[in-house]
Scaffold this motif. Structure first.
Motif, PDB file in Angstrom:
ATOM      1  N   LYS A 184      29.025  60.127  -2.153  1.00  0.00           N
ATOM      2  CA  LYS A 184      29.591  58.781  -2.169  1.00  0.00           C
ATOM      3  C   LYS A 184      29.006  58.021  -3.356  1.00  0.00           C
ATOM      4  CE  LYS A 184      28.482  57.156   1.867  1.00  0.00           C
ATOM      5  NZ  LYS A 184      28.387  56.326   3.056  1.00  0.00           N
TER       6      LYS A 184
ATOM      7  N   ARG B 118      27.151  51.722  -3.621  1.00  0.00           N
ATOM      8  CA  ARG B 118      27.848  50.449  -3.430  1.00  0.00           C
ATOM      9  C   ARG B 118      27.282  49.418  -4.379  1.00  0.00           C
ATOM     10  NH1 ARG B 118      28.779  48.766   2.668  1.00  0.00           N
ATOM     11  NH2 ARG B 118      29.595  46.967   1.596  1.00  0.00           N
TER      12      ARG B 118
ATOM     13  N   PRO C  95      24.062  44.979  -0.189  1.00  0.00           N
ATOM     14  CA  PRO C  95      25.313  45.681  -0.536  1.00  0.00           C
ATOM     15  C   PRO C  95      26.498  44.726  -0.543  1.00  0.00           C
ATOM     16  CG  PRO C  95      24.179  46.749   1.306  1.00  0.00           C
ATOM     17  CD  PRO C  95      23.470  45.463   1.042  1.00  0.00           C
TER      18      PRO C  95
ATOM     19  N   ARG D 152      32.885  47.446  -1.795  1.00  0.00           N
ATOM     20  CA  ARG D 152      32.984  48.530  -2.779  1.00  0.00           C
ATOM     21  C   ARG D 152      33.742  48.118  -4.045  1.00  0.00           C
ATOM     22  NH1 ARG D 152      30.380  52.700  -1.038  1.00  0.00           N
ATOM     23  NH2 ARG D 152      30.372  53.266   1.145  1.00  0.00           N
TER      24      ARG D 152
ATOM     25  N   ASN E 266      29.059  44.985  -9.504  1.00  0.00           N
ATOM     26  CA  ASN E 266      27.637  45.204  -9.262  1.00  0.00           C
ATOM     27  C   ASN E 266      26.829  44.178 -10.054  1.00  0.00           C
ATOM     28  OD1 ASN E 266      25.294  46.450  -8.310  1.00  0.00           O
ATOM     29  ND2 ASN E 266      25.169  47.749 -10.115  1.00  0.00           N
TER      30      ASN E 266
END
Length: 163
Positions: free
Chosen positions: A18, A21, A29, A32, A36
């Motif tokens: 994965k 995130r 977090p 998705r 970031n």
């Protein structure tokens, strides 16, 4: 007799792992599809000494989550050296300040005190750290949160301790 299961073999790939995130500046977090906001080095690819140096730099820059991650990796790398509890204490210190800025007073108090207990078990001067002074500072910050003199939240007025 059936063959023994061996599990997946080979090198991890994008298909098999994965994706990380995205995270906010305090390491929480995000969805998705979000951008970031936290960019950290690949601590696992770095030696323990570099992770310790980065932990100190990140702490001075008030990137408490990054400092926590750097020292957490150093703690795992230090297994069997006698310094693992020192790095664990430094990691907990970073996490304590993360909880402080996230508004989690209980988490801040708990982790700052755990960090202080671990750090003060080491002699002053180890890795250039005044362990007694640092432990006293962490205890004082935990007490300030506990009494309300230091209010947990994104605007918590706390300067990083000297490490």
């Amino acid at each position: 007799m059936p063959e023994e299961a061996t599990g997946k073999t080979g090198v991890p790939s994008e298909r098999r792992q994965k994706q990380e995130r995205p995270r906010d500046e305090l390491g929480r977090p995000l969805a998705r599809e979000a951008v970031n906001l936290l960019h950290l080095p690949d601590f696992d690819a770095l030696p323990m000494e570099e992770n310790d140096r980065l932990g100190r730099d990140l702490l001075r820059g008030r990137n408490y989550f990054g400092a926590h991650e750097a020292w957490e990796t150093a703690w795992k790398q230090a297994r069997g050296t006698g310094e693992e509890e020192l790095f664990k204490g430094l990691s907990q210190m970073g996490a304590g300040y993360v909880h402080l800025l996230r508004g989690n007073a209980h988490g801040a108090i708990t982790l700052l005190r755990r960090g202080a207990r671990r750090v003060k078990a080491y002699p002053d001067g180890i890795r250039g750290i005044g362990t007694g002074r640092l432990a006293a500072r962490l205890e004082a910050d935990a007490a300030a949160v506990e009494t309300g003199k230091l209010v947990a939240g994104p605007d918590a007025a706390v300067e990083p301790p000297e490490v």
